[in-house]
Scaffold this active site. Sequence first.
Site, PDB file in Angstrom:
ATOM      1  N   SER A  50     -14.581  -6.293 -15.832  1.00  0.00           N
ATOM      2  CA  SER A  50     -13.614  -7.316 -15.482  1.00  0.00           C
ATOM      3  C   SER A  50     -12.344  -6.707 -14.924  1.00  0.00           C
ATOM      4  CB  SER A  50     -13.377  -8.144 -16.736  1.00  0.00           C
ATOM      5  OG  SER A  50     -12.191  -8.842 -16.659  1.00  0.00           O
ATOM      6  N   THR A 166     -11.789  -9.599 -10.705  1.00  0.00           N
ATOM      7  CA  THR A 166     -10.495 -10.148 -10.301  1.00  0.00           C
ATOM      8  C   THR A 166     -10.228 -11.445 -11.038  1.00  0.00           C
ATOM      9  OG1 THR A 166     -10.794  -9.261  -8.100  1.00  0.00           O
ATOM     10  CG2 THR A 166      -9.155 -11.012  -8.326  1.00  0.00           C
ATOM     11  N   THR A 184      -6.479  -7.226 -10.574  1.00  0.00           N
ATOM     12  CA  THR A 184      -7.842  -6.732 -10.356  1.00  0.00           C
ATOM     13  C   THR A 184      -7.920  -5.216 -10.463  1.00  0.00           C
ATOM     14  OG1 THR A 184      -9.710  -6.817  -8.798  1.00  0.00           O
ATOM     15  CG2 THR A 184      -7.567  -6.405  -7.851  1.00  0.00           C
ATOM     16  N   ARG A 194      -8.601   2.804  -1.463  1.00  0.00           N
ATOM     17  CA  ARG A 194      -8.897   1.481  -0.883  1.00  0.00           C
ATOM     18  C   ARG A 194      -8.124   0.375  -1.634  1.00  0.00           C
ATOM     19  NH1 ARG A 194     -10.897  -3.578  -2.944  1.00  0.00           N
ATOM     20  NH2 ARG A 194     -12.008  -4.642  -1.287  1.00  0.00           N
ATOM     21  N   GLY A 196      -7.800  -3.898  -1.627  1.00  0.00           N
ATOM     22  CA  GLY A 196      -8.398  -5.133  -1.112  1.00  0.00           C
ATOM     23  C   GLY A 196      -7.359  -6.220  -0.898  1.00  0.00           C
ATOM     24  N   THR A 217     -11.203 -14.414  -4.402  1.00  0.00           N
ATOM     25  CA  THR A 217     -11.925 -13.323  -5.047  1.00  0.00           C
ATOM     26  C   THR A 217     -13.148 -13.039  -4.170  1.00  0.00           C
ATOM     27  OG1 THR A 217     -12.977 -12.576  -7.106  1.00  0.00           O
ATOM     28  CG2 THR A 217     -13.205 -14.909  -6.565  1.00  0.00           C
ATOM     29  N   GLY A 218     -13.721 -11.875  -4.353  1.00  0.00           N
ATOM     30  CA  GLY A 218     -14.847 -11.501  -3.506  1.00  0.00           C
ATOM     31  C   GLY A 218     -14.488 -10.289  -2.667  1.00  0.00           C
TER      32      GLY A 218
END
Length: 310
Positions: A50, A166, A184, A194, A196, A217-218
Amino acid sequence: MPEPITIATWPFGKLAVEVAMKALAKGEPALDAALAGAQAVEDDTTIRNSVGFGSLPDRLGRLTLDACLMDGRTLSCGAVACVEHIKHPAALARRVMEKTPHVLLVGEAAKWFALQQGFPLEVPYTAESIKEWLDAHPERKKKDDKKPTSADGASDININEFNHDTVTVLSLDKKGHLGGVCTTSGLAYKLPGRVGDSPIIGAGLYVDDLAGAAGATGVGEEIIRIGGSLFIAEQMRAGKSAQEACELACKRSNAAAGRRGVHPARVAFLALDPKGGVGAACTEKADFKYAVGRGDKIELLQAKEIGPKA
Ligand code: SD4
């Protein structure tokens, strides 16, 4: 007086909703409530794969966290990205918002800022998270759904039931103000460095009392590409319902993939309008569930899926 509401991503978002709703019932502002909810999820290392400590690390096994928050009344916002050893990145994002003239601090410098602000440095790994990484590390075990981020397109990155990471929490308080928080560990097994969509205002989160609140999210690369949360907020500002706006964002994401000749990635959006209307949608196979709290009731709902042909 509006009825307080909180919505949050994924089944573990229920915990965030519970905590945020208690705060809203006491009359706390939406931003405080959403932050308390998000932090409860950051704190819970038993929520496997999570958010926060104990969640899934990058390709080198390092856990780096991203977070942001936004106040719909003032448009004040703050964010941190790629921060190591700080347990509460969303609270740190709030310090960026309140104590600096900036919106986003990253990496080592964000960690130094955290120390200056009195945040302790902590060990972010649990026995379970180390074992999980050792078992799933791509060089040790080839498993498609746990592939690291590849350079040849975000569409081959999978978000699945094992790697949701997230929590985005959107609240509406008794005074009718909106607040939102996103926190997240980013995509599991990402390339080091990286970042996001989650800490990017306008991508992972956008909150404006005059339009609505939206979160995502995703696969973050795809959410950034279409400026997902700002896009949804602007749709609501133009009169679309929260649900219509989320569906339009999915269509836009699918179309963006089409323009690059790749299969649409798994992305999901949720939105809350200033009057308490709620919406959520996801692209194919994202299987997005979200928690909604109104009054005493908290329920887990399944978002509408928008396939590439919709
Ligand atoms: C990211 N959007 O870092 C995040 C990942 C996520 O459930 O939402 N996972 O791209």
